[in-house]
Design an enzyme around this catalytic site. Structure first.
Site, PDB file in Angstrom:
ATOM      1  CB  SER A  61      -0.830   0.093   1.277  1.00 10.45           C
ATOM      2  OG  SER A  61      -1.453  -1.070   1.599  1.00 10.45           O
TER       3      SER A  61
ATOM      4  CG  HIS B  36      -1.994  -0.198  -4.002  1.00  6.02           C
ATOM      5  ND1 HIS B  36      -2.252   1.119  -3.720  1.00  6.02           N
ATOM      6  CD2 HIS B  36      -2.462  -0.910  -2.948  1.00  6.02           C
ATOM      7  CE1 HIS B  36      -2.850   1.206  -2.545  1.00  6.02           C
ATOM      8  NE2 HIS B  36      -2.992  -0.004  -2.059  1.00  6.02           N
TER       9      HIS B  36
ATOM     10  CD  GLU C 208      -2.241   4.202  -6.022  1.00  5.44           C
ATOM     11  OE1 GLU C 208      -2.202   5.423  -5.983  1.00  5.44           O
ATOM     12  OE2 GLU C 208      -1.882   3.503  -5.066  1.00  5.44           O
TER      13      GLU C 208
ATOM     14  CG  ASN D 227      -3.035   3.839   1.169  1.00 11.27           C
ATOM     15  OD1 ASN D 227      -4.133   3.985   1.703  1.00 11.27           O
ATOM     16  ND2 ASN D 227      -2.685   2.714   0.584  1.00 11.27           N
TER      17      ASN D 227
HETATM   18  P1  NAI Z   1      -3.983  -9.504   6.163  1.00  7.58           P
HETATM   19  O1  NAI Z   1      -3.434  -9.347   7.552  1.00  7.58           O
HETATM   20  O2  NAI Z   1      -5.442  -9.730   5.991  1.00  7.58           O
HETATM   21  O3  NAI Z   1      -3.222 -10.710   5.401  1.00  7.58           O
HETATM   22  C1  NAI Z   1      -1.837 -10.845   5.338  1.00  7.58           C
HETATM   23  C2  NAI Z   1      -1.547 -12.336   5.168  1.00  7.58           C
HETATM   24  O4  NAI Z   1      -0.162 -12.486   4.849  1.00  7.58           O
HETATM   25  C3  NAI Z   1      -1.794 -13.149   6.437  1.00  7.58           C
HETATM   26  O5  NAI Z   1      -2.659 -14.237   6.154  1.00  7.58           O
HETATM   27  C4  NAI Z   1      -0.406 -13.619   6.854  1.00  7.58           C
HETATM   28  O6  NAI Z   1      -0.396 -14.898   7.458  1.00  7.58           O
HETATM   29  C5  NAI Z   1       0.301 -13.653   5.492  1.00  7.58           C
HETATM   30  N1  NAI Z   1       1.755 -13.611   5.586  1.00  7.58           N
HETATM   31  C6  NAI Z   1       2.535 -12.887   6.424  1.00  7.58           C
HETATM   32  N2  NAI Z   1       3.836 -13.152   6.197  1.00  7.58           N
HETATM   33  C7  NAI Z   1       3.878 -14.068   5.187  1.00  7.58           C
HETATM   34  C8  NAI Z   1       4.935 -14.757   4.519  1.00  7.58           C
HETATM   35  N3  NAI Z   1       6.204 -14.548   4.845  1.00  7.58           N
HETATM   36  N4  NAI Z   1       4.617 -15.623   3.540  1.00  7.58           N
HETATM   37  C9  NAI Z   1       3.329 -15.853   3.200  1.00  7.58           C
HETATM   38  N5  NAI Z   1       2.275 -15.227   3.809  1.00  7.58           N
HETATM   39  C10 NAI Z   1       2.559 -14.362   4.796  1.00  7.58           C
HETATM   40  O7  NAI Z   1      -3.498  -8.192   5.386  1.00  7.58           O
HETATM   41  P2  NAI Z   1      -4.118  -7.540   4.039  1.00  7.58           P
HETATM   42  O8  NAI Z   1      -5.089  -6.500   4.424  1.00  7.58           O
HETATM   43  O9  NAI Z   1      -4.536  -8.626   3.123  1.00  7.58           O
HETATM   44  O10 NAI Z   1      -2.843  -6.777   3.461  1.00  7.58           O
HETATM   45  C11 NAI Z   1      -1.835  -7.468   2.733  1.00  7.58           C
HETATM   46  C12 NAI Z   1      -1.021  -6.492   1.915  1.00  7.58           C
HETATM   47  O11 NAI Z   1      -1.906  -5.777   1.036  1.00  7.58           O
HETATM   48  C13 NAI Z   1      -0.274  -5.428   2.721  1.00  7.58           C
HETATM   49  O12 NAI Z   1       0.940  -5.124   2.080  1.00  7.58           O
HETATM   50  C14 NAI Z   1      -1.221  -4.249   2.657  1.00  7.58           C
HETATM   51  O13 NAI Z   1      -0.582  -3.018   2.835  1.00  7.58           O
HETATM   52  C15 NAI Z   1      -1.757  -4.385   1.232  1.00  7.58           C
HETATM   53  N6  NAI Z   1      -3.041  -3.741   0.993  1.00  7.58           N
HETATM   54  C16 NAI Z   1      -4.021  -3.766   1.941  1.00  7.58           C
HETATM   55  C17 NAI Z   1      -5.235  -3.135   1.704  1.00  7.58           C
HETATM   56  C18 NAI Z   1      -6.327  -3.159   2.732  1.00  7.58           C
HETATM   57  O14 NAI Z   1      -7.310  -2.425   2.582  1.00  7.58           O
HETATM   58  N7  NAI Z   1      -6.234  -3.983   3.770  1.00  7.58           N
HETATM   59  C19 NAI Z   1      -5.509  -2.448   0.425  1.00  7.58           C
HETATM   60  C20 NAI Z   1      -4.432  -2.550  -0.535  1.00  7.58           C
HETATM   61  C21 NAI Z   1      -3.246  -3.145  -0.239  1.00  7.58           C
END
Ligand code: NAI
Length: 283
Positions: free
Chosen positions: A119, A140, A152, A190
């Site tokens: 993000s 993104h 993005e 963001n």
């Molecule tokens: P989340 O907390 O729902 O999911 C993250 C997942 O990654 C978890 O299931 C975790 O176990 C897994 N994970 C962590 N380390 C890992 C590794 N080494 N190998 C494999 N899996 C691993 O988080 P979310 O919201 O899905 O965010 C994920 C990414 O997307 C972040 O970089 C965030 O900034 C980005 N993002 C989030 C948005 C949002 O609205 N939540 C929008 C756009 C981008």
């Protein structure tokens, strides 16, 4: 560059959504997370989303089954050995992302593009963790992925034109709209959104209004579909904090200082909808 098989790293909110739209567009998808139960949880969310589409008669049961068949489970980065594109959607932390990218770089074939759904983190720095910075790019997506149109696309300093074009074409194939932005902390989405959310948290922290009042003002007054505190809960308060820290570190300006109340909630494990409690509580 032909892309047939993709790997999505992280089966959380974003990774599961990205896996779903990619499988719906006809790609073979490997969905990866640290543990099998986490991958299964992501698959459960996809299954539920697809069932809702069947109920609304946008998909048939047969189509739903075909989409699910295109998604395989993975808990080992070694599985990247035969994929054409990786989209990383693990936690928003530079160390974690650099470790994943450096590991993938050693395993994935030379032609494989390594994209990140970060993000806010600099693409150029993530790319520097690999020996193929020309094949690293930001992709993104917005949350919830199956609903939101925007992607993005962010070039790192070394990203090749051919790689940019491939990612732009894939974005169209996913029925999304690509918008090119430059590699600065928080990109555009963001950089603009998160200071507003942080300011809404400050107004709550300083007792200017209740959480419901703050959300109501922004919904009715600015015509936003949801208030900033509800939106923060949907994004995940840990992700909001990581983004504010990236903006604060990247620009060094006090206007990006994360609100202490945001830090407190994250320390308490109140991360929003995904943990059942943030500014509001969820079933
Ligand atoms: P989340 O907390 O729902 O999911 C993250 C997942 O990654 C978890 O299931 C975790 O176990 C897994 N994970 C962590 N380390 C890992 C590794 N080494 N190998 C494999 N899996 C691993 O988080 P979310 O919201 O899905 O965010 C994920 C990414 O997307 C972040 O970089 C965030 O900034 C980005 N993002 C989030 C948005 C949002 O609205 N939540 C929008 C756009 C981008």
């Amino acid at each position: 560059m032909e892309v047939k098989k993709l790997m999505i790293i992280g089966a959380g909110q974003m990774g599961s959504g990205i896996a779903q739209v990619c499988a719906q567009a006809g790609y073979e998808v490997l969905l990866n997370d640290l543990k099998d139960e986490l991958v299964r949880r992501g698959l459960g969310v996809i299954e539920k989303n697809l069932s809702r589409q069947v109920q609304k008669e946008r998909l048939t049961d047969g189509e739903k089954a075909e989409i699910l068949q295109r998604i395989s489970k993975s808990t080992n980065l070694q599985d990247a050995q035969d994929v054409d594109l990786v989209i990383e959607a693990a936690v928003e932390n530079m160390d974690v992302k650099c470790k994943i990218f450096s590991h993938l770089d050693r395993i994935a074939p030379a032609h494989t593009i390594l994209a990140t759904n970060t993000s806010s983190l600099p693409i150029t720095e993530i790319a520097a963790a690999t020996n193929r910075p020309e094949k690293v790019i930001g992709m993104h997506f917005m949350n919830p992925v199956p609903v939101m149109k925007l992607v993005e696309i962010i070039r790192g300093l070394a990203t090749a034109d051919e790689v940019y074009q491939t990612i732009e074409e894939i974005t169209h194939t996913l029925s999304k709209v690509p918008v090119e932005v430059n590699d600065f902390p928080g990109f555009v989405a963001n950089r603009v959104l998160m200071p507003m959310i942080n300011e809404a948290i400050y107004t709550l922290y300083e007792g200017v209004a209740t959480k419901e009042a703050i959300d109501e003002v922004m919904k009715l007054g600015m015509n936003h579909p949801m208030g900033p505190l509800t939106l923060a809960d949907f994004i995940g308060l840990d992700t909001c904090l990581y983004i504010m820290e990236t903006l604060h570190d990247g620009f060094g300006d006090d206007k990006y200082r994360p609100c202490p109340l945001l830090r407190k909630y994250v320390k308490a494990g109140w991360l929003g909808k995904k943990t059942g409690r943030g500014f509001y509580t969820y079933d």
